[in-house]
Design a protein around this motif. Structure first.
Motif, PDB file in Angstrom:
ATOM      1  N   MET A  50      30.639 126.804  35.871  1.00 45.53           N
ATOM      2  CA  MET A  50      30.184 125.425  36.004  1.00 45.53           C
ATOM      3  C   MET A  50      30.034 124.751  34.645  1.00 45.53           C
ATOM      4  O   MET A  50      30.324 123.558  34.507  1.00 45.53           O
ATOM      5  N   ARG A  83      33.478 123.675  33.669  1.00 41.30           N
ATOM      6  CA  ARG A  83      33.924 122.527  34.471  1.00 41.30           C
ATOM      7  C   ARG A  83      33.258 121.236  34.016  1.00 41.30           C
ATOM      8  O   ARG A  83      33.854 120.171  34.063  1.00 41.30           O
ATOM      9  N   ARG A  84      32.002 121.340  33.594  1.00 41.52           N
ATOM     10  CA  ARG A  84      31.244 120.151  33.176  1.00 41.52           C
ATOM     11  C   ARG A  84      31.367 119.882  31.666  1.00 41.52           C
ATOM     12  O   ARG A  84      30.775 118.938  31.172  1.00 41.52           O
ATOM     13  N   LYS A  85      32.108 120.769  30.979  1.00 42.06           N
ATOM     14  CA  LYS A  85      32.262 120.646  29.523  1.00 42.06           C
ATOM     15  C   LYS A  85      30.907 120.510  28.838  1.00 42.06           C
ATOM     16  O   LYS A  85      30.675 119.611  28.033  1.00 42.06           O
ATOM     17  N   MET A  86      30.007 121.449  29.178  1.00 40.90           N
ATOM     18  CA  MET A  86      28.640 121.425  28.689  1.00 40.90           C
ATOM     19  C   MET A  86      28.335 122.739  27.982  1.00 40.90           C
ATOM     20  O   MET A  86      28.820 123.797  28.391  1.00 40.90           O
ATOM     21  N   LEU A 108      23.955 120.277  36.809  1.00 43.25           N
ATOM     22  CA  LEU A 108      25.375 120.621  36.916  1.00 43.25           C
ATOM     23  C   LEU A 108      26.077 119.942  38.097  1.00 43.25           C
ATOM     24  O   LEU A 108      27.278 120.098  38.277  1.00 43.25           O
ATOM     25  N   GLU A 109      25.288 119.202  38.902  1.00 42.13           N
ATOM     26  CA  GLU A 109      25.817 118.512  40.079  1.00 42.13           C
ATOM     27  C   GLU A 109      26.609 119.469  40.961  1.00 42.13           C
ATOM     28  O   GLU A 109      27.807 119.286  41.214  1.00 42.13           O
ATOM     29  N   CYS A 110      25.911 120.517  41.407  1.00 39.99           N
ATOM     30  CA  CYS A 110      26.565 121.536  42.231  1.00 39.99           C
ATOM     31  C   CYS A 110      25.582 122.070  43.266  1.00 39.99           C
ATOM     32  O   CYS A 110      24.422 121.661  43.310  1.00 39.99           O
TER      33      CYS A 110
END
Length: 75
Positions: free
Chosen positions: A10, A13-16, A55-57
């Motif tokens: 994650m 995917r979130r480039k964090m 993470l909006e998941c």
């Protein structure tokens, strides 16, 4: 342990970064690393909820069950 932690997926995917996630969730980078590397024995629902919010998941995007080798072999 049969629970696998997919926080790395994650994060990518979130480039964090781990540091950014830790700051936004409100935990230390060291505690996040323990969870991320599968060394945690437990996770608070409040922490899991914060991770999912940032993470909006869904929780299932971060945690999954994997059968252990002896479980698969029928032992």
């Amino acid at each position: 342990m049969p629970i696998a932690v997919d926080i790395d997926v994650m994060l990518a995917r979130r480039k964090m970064s781990v540091g950014e996630l830790a700051d936004r969730v409100g935990i230390t980078p060291a505690n996040l690393a323990v969870l991320k590397n599968g060394r945690a024995k437990a996770v608070r629902f409040a922490t899991l909820a914060a991770l999912c919010e940032v993470l909006e998941c869904q929780p299932g995007d971060l945690l999954r069950w994997e059968a252990e080798a002896e479980d698969v072999a029928g032992g």
